[in-house]
Design an enzyme around this catalytic site. Structure first.
Site, PDB file in Angstrom:
ATOM      1  N   ASP A  17      36.401  45.309  14.518  1.00  0.00           N
ATOM      2  CA  ASP A  17      37.765  45.746  14.830  1.00  0.00           C
ATOM      3  C   ASP A  17      38.266  44.966  16.039  1.00  0.00           C
ATOM      4  OD1 ASP A  17      39.887  47.951  14.453  1.00  0.00           O
ATOM      5  OD2 ASP A  17      39.462  48.011  16.599  1.00  0.00           O
ATOM      6  N   TYR A  22      44.024  42.674  22.272  1.00  0.00           N
ATOM      7  CA  TYR A  22      42.749  42.657  23.003  1.00  0.00           C
ATOM      8  C   TYR A  22      42.403  41.252  23.490  1.00  0.00           C
ATOM      9  CZ  TYR A  22      41.883  47.042  20.383  1.00  0.00           C
ATOM     10  OH  TYR A  22      41.962  48.281  19.809  1.00  0.00           O
ATOM     11  N   LYS A  47      45.273  43.705  14.516  1.00  0.00           N
ATOM     12  CA  LYS A  47      46.462  44.560  14.654  1.00  0.00           C
ATOM     13  C   LYS A  47      47.677  43.822  15.200  1.00  0.00           C
ATOM     14  CE  LYS A  47      43.148  48.136  15.982  1.00  0.00           C
ATOM     15  NZ  LYS A  47      42.187  47.469  16.870  1.00  0.00           N
ATOM     16  N   HIS A  78      49.673  48.336  15.467  1.00  0.00           N
ATOM     17  CA  HIS A  78      48.781  48.887  16.506  1.00  0.00           C
ATOM     18  C   HIS A  78      49.287  50.216  17.073  1.00  0.00           C
ATOM     19  CE1 HIS A  78      45.675  47.413  19.680  1.00  0.00           C
ATOM     20  NE2 HIS A  78      45.617  48.714  19.557  1.00  0.00           N
TER      21      HIS A  78
HETATM   22  N1  LIG Z   1      43.687  51.408  17.932  1.00  0.00           N
HETATM   23  C1  LIG Z   1      43.597  51.629  19.210  1.00  0.00           C
HETATM   24  O1  LIG Z   1      44.611  51.857  19.898  1.00  0.00           O
HETATM   25  C2  LIG Z   1      42.248  51.639  19.867  1.00  0.00           C
HETATM   26  C3  LIG Z   1      42.072  52.208  21.136  1.00  0.00           C
HETATM   27  C4  LIG Z   1      40.767  52.215  21.682  1.00  0.00           C
HETATM   28  C5  LIG Z   1      39.701  51.649  20.987  1.00  0.00           C
HETATM   29  N2  LIG Z   1      39.927  51.086  19.758  1.00  0.00           N
HETATM   30  C6  LIG Z   1      38.806  50.460  18.981  1.00  0.00           C
HETATM   31  O2  LIG Z   1      37.723  51.361  18.887  1.00  0.00           O
HETATM   32  C7  LIG Z   1      36.523  50.737  19.335  1.00  0.00           C
HETATM   33  C8  LIG Z   1      35.587  51.788  19.943  1.00  0.00           C
HETATM   34  O3  LIG Z   1      36.255  52.536  20.937  1.00  0.00           O
HETATM   35  P1  LIG Z   1      35.632  52.871  22.349  1.00  0.00           P
HETATM   36  O4  LIG Z   1      34.937  51.694  22.918  1.00  0.00           O
HETATM   37  O5  LIG Z   1      36.706  53.527  23.136  1.00  0.00           O
HETATM   38  O6  LIG Z   1      34.583  54.017  21.997  1.00  0.00           O
HETATM   39  P2  LIG Z   1      33.023  54.161  21.730  1.00  0.00           P
HETATM   40  O7  LIG Z   1      32.535  53.090  20.822  1.00  0.00           O
HETATM   41  O8  LIG Z   1      32.841  55.574  21.307  1.00  0.00           O
HETATM   42  O9  LIG Z   1      32.386  54.012  23.176  1.00  0.00           O
HETATM   43  C9  LIG Z   1      31.895  52.817  23.693  1.00  0.00           C
HETATM   44  C10 LIG Z   1      31.068  53.173  24.913  1.00  0.00           C
HETATM   45  O10 LIG Z   1      29.946  53.953  24.502  1.00  0.00           O
HETATM   46  C11 LIG Z   1      28.741  53.336  24.899  1.00  0.00           C
HETATM   47  N3  LIG Z   1      27.774  53.510  23.797  1.00  0.00           N
HETATM   48  C12 LIG Z   1      27.857  52.969  22.552  1.00  0.00           C
HETATM   49  N4  LIG Z   1      26.820  53.376  21.801  1.00  0.00           N
HETATM   50  C13 LIG Z   1      26.073  54.188  22.593  1.00  0.00           C
HETATM   51  C14 LIG Z   1      24.872  54.913  22.401  1.00  0.00           C
HETATM   52  N5  LIG Z   1      24.233  54.887  21.227  1.00  0.00           N
HETATM   53  N6  LIG Z   1      24.390  55.662  23.449  1.00  0.00           N
HETATM   54  C15 LIG Z   1      25.033  55.691  24.625  1.00  0.00           C
HETATM   55  N7  LIG Z   1      26.165  55.025  24.869  1.00  0.00           N
HETATM   56  C16 LIG Z   1      26.680  54.275  23.866  1.00  0.00           C
HETATM   57  C17 LIG Z   1      29.075  51.895  25.156  1.00  0.00           C
HETATM   58  O11 LIG Z   1      28.244  51.369  26.171  1.00  0.00           O
HETATM   59  P3  LIG Z   1      27.272  50.095  25.900  1.00  0.00           P
HETATM   60  O12 LIG Z   1      28.157  48.969  25.462  1.00  0.00           O
HETATM   61  O13 LIG Z   1      26.662  49.853  27.241  1.00  0.00           O
HETATM   62  O14 LIG Z   1      26.281  50.526  24.858  1.00  0.00           O
HETATM   63  C18 LIG Z   1      30.519  51.953  25.616  1.00  0.00           C
HETATM   64  O15 LIG Z   1      30.581  52.225  27.015  1.00  0.00           O
HETATM   65  C19 LIG Z   1      37.010  49.667  20.333  1.00  0.00           C
HETATM   66  O16 LIG Z   1      36.084  48.633  20.487  1.00  0.00           O
HETATM   67  C20 LIG Z   1      38.290  49.189  19.641  1.00  0.00           C
HETATM   68  O17 LIG Z   1      37.972  48.232  18.662  1.00  0.00           O
HETATM   69  C21 LIG Z   1      41.162  51.095  19.191  1.00  0.00           C
END
Ligand SMILES: NC(=O)c1ccc[n+]([C@@H]2O[C@H](COP(=O)([O-])OP(=O)(O)OC[C@H]3O[C@@H](n4cnc5c(N)ncnc54)[C@H](OP(=O)(O)O)[C@@H]3O)[C@@H](O)[C@H]2O)c1
Length: 281
Positions: A17, A22, A47, A78
């Site tokens: 994604d 980004y 997006k 987006h």
């Molecule tokens: N459409 C939108 O407006 C929008 C907005 C926000 C995000 N997004 C998309 O959604 C994706 C994911 O969102 P997000 O990064 O906010 O949420 P997430 O994937 O739930 O959280 C990522 C965080 O969790 C940690 N993590 C991941 N796996 C883990 C595990 N098994 N145990 C402990 N910690 C863990 C990561 O740290 P480490 O890297 O150190 O493991 C990172 O700090 C983004 O990359 C983006 O592509 C879209």
């Protein structure tokens, strides 16, 4: 980023994604090529940014060229709100500091242009992100094609049950961003106790709940071991899944309203249709 993207691909991740906003499209394209994995085995989402809603074809072409993937699997609007185009500034502001949103451009017109992209064969599916029932209903007043996907913040503290039911009825797949709910959800006593019970990690418990609800998840990790962990999802009992449903409290953890303006990137919760989920904390 190239290194941990490559590691994710080697660990079995196949859905990437990204977004124009980004600034990661180029490195995603490079990592896909470097992985040696056939293009057709990888699903790439990108997006349309909020300041390009009046230049969809041009923006799409730019994303495609930067990615260098030949085609894009899924292209999303987006955000529902549009910003004035300002070269080099994705979040332009007025002199008083407020965001330069514009009514001259709207997502209904942008969607019409997105629909035309399907005829080019360069995109397999189109969808939206950060849309609510309210903004989807407005989209449906003119849309000819139903969005394939709506990508929103979704985790046990923000279960989005109404939106989920609505999307199911309309045939829209729901994708969860911030699927883990970060440390507040990972450290929730119920999630921790279930992790102990099933001898897995709290994140695996959370992802099991998502998958039991047929939600697509976008877990991001820079760490190879956690990437593997996020690909290994246990099966929980119906009773335990039901307990996780009970954690819903309408709490946004990623993108919240600004406490001063009450807005999220220039739109009120009412404009976004997010007011059915006021944060309780
Ligand atoms: N459409 C939108 O407006 C929008 C907005 C926000 C995000 N997004 C998309 O959604 C994706 C994911 O969102 P997000 O990064 O906010 O949420 P997430 O994937 O739930 O959280 C990522 C965080 O969790 C940690 N993590 C991941 N796996 C883990 C595990 N098994 N145990 C402990 N910690 C863990 C990561 O740290 P480490 O890297 O150190 O493991 C990172 O700090 C983004 O990359 C983006 O592509 C879209």
């Amino acid at each position: 980023m190239r290194d941990w993207l490559l590691s994710a691909l080697r660990n079995g991740y196949r859905h990437i994604d990204t977004a124009y906003m980004y600034g990661t499209e180029q490195v995603v394209g490079e990592a896909i090529k470097a992985s040696g994995i056939p293009r057709e085995e990888i699903f790439v989402t990108t997006k349309l940014p909020w300041n390009h809603q009046d230049r969809v074809a041009e923006s799409f072409q730019k994303s495609l060229e930067v990615l260098g993937t030949g085609y894009i699997d899924l292209y999303l609007i987006h955000w529902p709100q549009a910003f004035s185009y300002d070269e080099g500034d994705t979040l332009p502001r007025n002199p008083d500091g407020s965001f330069k949103t514009t009514d001259k451009v709207n997502f209904n017109d942008a969607w019409e242009e997105m629909e035309k992209l399907l005829d080019t064969g360069k995109v397999r599916a189109i969808g939206v992100s950060n849309f609510s029932i309210k903004t989807l209903e407005k989209l449906f007043t003119t849309a000819k094609v139903t969005p394939a996907v709506n990508q929103v913040e979704l985790h046990p503290y923000l279960a989005q049950n109404e939106l989920r039911d609505y999307c199911t009825r309309k045939g829209i797949a729901l994708t969860a961003y911030t699927p883990s709910g970060y440390s507040p959800v990972r450290e929730d006593p119920l999630i921790v106790s279930l992790a102990e019970k099933y001898k897995v990690t709290p994140t695996q418990v959370i992802f099991a709940w998502h998958l039991s609800r047929n939600t697509i998840i976008l877990p991001t990790s820079k760490n190879s071991e956690r990437q593997k962990e996020n690909m290994t999802i246990p099966t929980l009992s119906e009773e335990d899944l039901g307990k996780i449903w009970g954690l819903d409290r309408g709490q946004r953890l990623c993108l919240k309203a600004d406490p001063t303006t009450g807005q999220v990137f220039g739109w009120t919760l009412e404009q976004l249709g997010w007011e059915t989920y006021p944060p309780k904390f």
